[in-house]
Design an enzyme around this catalytic site. Sequence first.
Site, short mmCIF file in Angstrom:
data_model
loop_
_atom_site.label_atom_id
_atom_site.label_comp_id
_atom_site.label_asym_id
_atom_site.label_seq_id
_atom_site.Cartn_x
_atom_site.Cartn_y
_atom_site.Cartn_z
N ARG A 6 0.86 -1.18 0.00
CA ARG A 6 0.00 0.00 0.00
C ARG A 6 0.89 1.23 0.00
O ARG A 6 1.95 1.24 0.63
CB ARG A 6 -0.92 0.03 1.23
CG ARG A 6 -1.95 1.16 1.17
CD ARG A 6 -2.82 1.24 2.42
NE ARG A 6 -2.10 1.82 3.55
CZ ARG A 6 -2.70 2.37 4.61
NH1 ARG A 6 -4.03 2.40 4.68
NH2 ARG A 6 -1.99 2.85 5.61
N GLU A 23 -8.50 6.82 7.17
CA GLU A 23 -9.08 6.85 8.52
C GLU A 23 -10.13 7.96 8.64
O GLU A 23 -10.02 8.87 9.46
CB GLU A 23 -7.98 6.99 9.57
CG GLU A 23 -7.04 5.80 9.59
CD GLU A 23 -5.99 5.85 10.68
OE1 GLU A 23 -5.51 4.78 11.08
OE2 GLU A 23 -5.65 6.97 11.13
N GLU A 42 -4.22 -1.41 8.41
CA GLU A 42 -2.98 -1.02 9.10
C GLU A 42 -2.87 -1.81 10.39
O GLU A 42 -3.86 -1.94 11.12
CB GLU A 42 -2.97 0.47 9.45
CG GLU A 42 -3.04 1.42 8.30
CD GLU A 42 -2.96 2.87 8.75
OE1 GLU A 42 -2.55 3.13 9.91
OE2 GLU A 42 -3.32 3.75 7.96
#
Length: 411
Positions: A108, A199, A308
């Site tokens: 990523r 996020e 993550e």
Amino acid sequence: MSANQLEVSTVNDRTRRGVFVGAAASAIIATAGAFVFTASASEPTPPPDPGSEVSSSPSPSESTSLRIRGADVSFALQNEAAGIQVSDEGAVLPVERILANHGANYVRVRVWVDPSPETSDLSAGLELARRAKAAGLGTILNLHYSDTWADRSNQATPSDWRGEPLPELGKTVERYTRSVVNAFAAQGTPVAIVQVGNEITHGMLWPVGRVFSERGDDWTDFLELLRAGVTGALAANPANPPEIMIATDTGGNATASLDFFDRVVGAGIPFDLIGLSYYPFWNGPLSGLAENLSKLATRFDKDILIAETSYPWTLDDGDDETNVVTSADQLPDAAAYPATRKGQREYFQALRDVVRGVPGGHGAGFLVWEPSWLPGVGADPRTGNAFDNLTMFDADGRALPSIEGFAEPGS
């Protein structure tokens, strides 16, 4: 992850997030800065058949394979420019090669809109994409929609976009997204997955797209901006559209996760993957993650990716910046997974079991956040590295046993 999560958190904020509150929570302070890199794509593994039934309790035996196994390597170019090298059994190799050699199949990379020079800009992302493709890895593109770090507490609108009203800002987001995704496809490294925002638990592109404010909660503008990003990503490469991931930082909080994705699904925004940040020292024990994954899979019937995660291999500090994790008291499962090389390896094995056990085979996989971010590169010009004990390489750049966690069982 972002610079704000590299910031000292208060107990009240941790309580609001529903996360584990350690006895000695230290983290780094940061607000600006920038860097991004993006990795590339080979053909993504097709998603698993979700099956006709969704069970109420996860069992690792339900699924033996994780289709996404990889890491965020966005610091890689900066690491190398600083002279930082990583190695595997004595061989110095680019980080993506070491990941691929141990069974990873994706990287990523983050892209910021107009960052500080030589940080997370589009050109760096494209370079990492070419390198990833050469290593046989697919690319997951993480669009922050900011000139710097974006997370639950920081979602600054890019400087050139500020002041635009909602209709115009939505058009800007759609055009920008389409152009970035197009750039990867044009160089022969089409991205397999686009993460639309980083996020975005509290919205994105503040103040226009902020969900929570003194005036109360308002999801309308945020959802329109999110829809614009998804539309742009899908329009960029219609012959081979990427999967769309929408990600929050609520890995250990089922209530917050369900509420957020209820809003997105209720708005009719199309997406393929639920993404979650999960850091035990912030988000609580693995049991809380398992509960969250089970409830999300049961309600939404979508694949879920741990977008993550990381875990300490030591409590020692490799530089002058106080680390995020400094005490075993911050680790809710420390008795089972201590901050040692062995404990880190076993954490990733346990995490895999949790993801494999998601009902309906909806556990897509996991991405380790910045496993090669060693001392020498700061989070921004004013802040060092508070994650140097959360890497998959020791202080000398040698691969740790946890690197084995990417390989599929029996491979």
